[in-house]
Enzyme design. Structure first.
Site, PDB file in Angstrom:
ATOM      1  N   SER A 154       0.880  -1.182   0.000  1.00 22.93           N
ATOM      2  CA  SER A 154       0.000   0.000   0.000  1.00 22.93           C
ATOM      3  C   SER A 154       0.907   1.219   0.000  1.00 22.93           C
ATOM      4  O   SER A 154       2.100   1.104   0.314  1.00 22.93           O
ATOM      5  CB  SER A 154      -0.845  -0.050   1.279  1.00 22.93           C
ATOM      6  OG  SER A 154      -1.253   1.229   1.663  1.00 22.93           O
ATOM      7  N   TYR A 161      -1.518  -0.909  10.491  1.00 20.48           N
ATOM      8  CA  TYR A 161      -1.667  -1.212   9.061  1.00 20.48           C
ATOM      9  C   TYR A 161      -0.434  -0.711   8.297  1.00 20.48           C
ATOM     10  O   TYR A 161       0.167  -1.439   7.500  1.00 20.48           O
ATOM     11  CB  TYR A 161      -2.951  -0.563   8.525  1.00 20.48           C
ATOM     12  CG  TYR A 161      -3.198  -0.805   7.043  1.00 20.48           C
ATOM     13  CD1 TYR A 161      -3.801  -1.977   6.608  1.00 20.48           C
ATOM     14  CD2 TYR A 161      -2.810   0.131   6.085  1.00 20.48           C
ATOM     15  CE1 TYR A 161      -4.023  -2.213   5.257  1.00 20.48           C
ATOM     16  CE2 TYR A 161      -3.027  -0.089   4.730  1.00 20.48           C
ATOM     17  CZ  TYR A 161      -3.640  -1.256   4.321  1.00 20.48           C
ATOM     18  OH  TYR A 161      -3.860  -1.494   2.978  1.00 20.48           O
TER      19      TYR A 161
END
Ligand code: NAP
Length: 257
Positions: free
Chosen positions: A159, A172
């Site tokens: 990401s 995350y």
């Protein structure tokens, strides 16, 4: 690094993944579901790993309806997976299909978007377990099968926060930073003595449940769907990307509206 723009229109050969066995984690929803269907459409036998059996069964039925090879279901909650669970996946694959040519590590949880000052450590562990430990342990457990493949591809999903951390993205972000290192380390350690390539792929903003929960005020119609970004997922999984390893790649951005 962005993949070449022409990958937006990459047309995989219909038999790109023929005779290949590919495991997809988080195969029941979002990008993982689209990838499982795409890989099956291009000839692969797909192993569907995820935590919600009913979602995996729905993907299984869709693959059968589209005439794909019979998939296999591997229900597993990666938040609670133990070493024995990974070994049992190895044994199941050995028994059912006897080979493995690729893994798409796609399952992930977002966790809360909150400051480190207030981040709950138990939740931190859960996010790290699903997003980082599981891709490590699953790859490690399945290396004996991957090593036997003539041309295996392992894709880790990263990401933008895996490259540059962003405030409030907590575990995350850190898990995706770890995934970037994990992919490079596997690529470095196995370079030269195996036919396995290891790469990170960042799908970019994509119209899924996770994206909607991270950006609730965004208009999802402005985003590509999981199907729109499948050319990059097919390219990296199939033989056309032979020799590409140790890279962190981005799905090219297009005009999806
Ligand atoms: P999604 O729609 O929320 O799908 C996530 C998948 O992971 C679901 O199938 C989910 O299963 C599974 N999963 C979650 N926790 C699990 C667990 N404990 N055990 C097993 N499976 C579990 O998310 P997505 O947007 O498709 O995300 C796919 C990947 O792309 C992720 O790695 C994400 O970090 C990455 N990504 C997405 C975007 C984006 O804009 N969408 C951007 C950058 C990166 P259930 O359906 O059963 O919950």
């Amino acid at each position: 690094m962005y993949l070449p723009m022409d990958l937006l229109t990459y047309h995989a050969a219909p038999d790109l993944l023929a005779n290949r066995v590919i495991l997809v984690t988080g195969a029941g929803d979002g990008i993982g579901r689209a990838a499982a269907l795409a890989y099956a459409k291009y000839g692969a036998t797909v192993l569907l790993l995820g935590r919600t059996l009913s979602k995996l069964e729905a993907v299984y039925d869709e693959i059968e309806q589209q005439g794909g090879a019979q998939p296999a279901l591997l229900p597993l909650n990666l938040a609670h997976a133990k070493p024995d669970d990974y070994l049992s996946i190895l044994r199941t694959i050995e028994k059912k299909v006897g080979r493995l040519d690729g893994i798409l590590h796609n399952a992930a949880m977002l966790g809360p978007l909150t400051s480190l000052q207030t981040y709950d450590p138990e939740t931190w562990d859960e996010v790290m377990h699903v997003n980082l430990r599981a891709p490590f342990q699953l790859t490690q457990a399945l290396l004996p099968l991957l090593t036997e493949s003539k041309d295996a591809s392992v894709i880790f999903t990263t990401s933008s926060v895996g490259r540059t951390v962003r405030a409030l993205w907590g575990a995350y972000a850190i898990s995706k930073q770890g995934v970037e290192g994990l992919s490079r380390l596997f690529a470095d350690e196995l370079a030269g003595n195996s036919n396995i390539r290891f790469n990170c792929l960042n799908p970019g903003a994509t119209r899924t449940r996770m994206r909607a929960s991270a950006f609730p005020h965004e208009n999802p119609d402005t985003l590509p769907t999981p199907n729109n970004i499948m050319p990059a997922y097919l390219y990296l999984m199939g033989g056309d990307s032979h020799g590409v390893t140790g890279q962190s790649l981005d799905v090219p951005r297009g005009d999806w509206t």
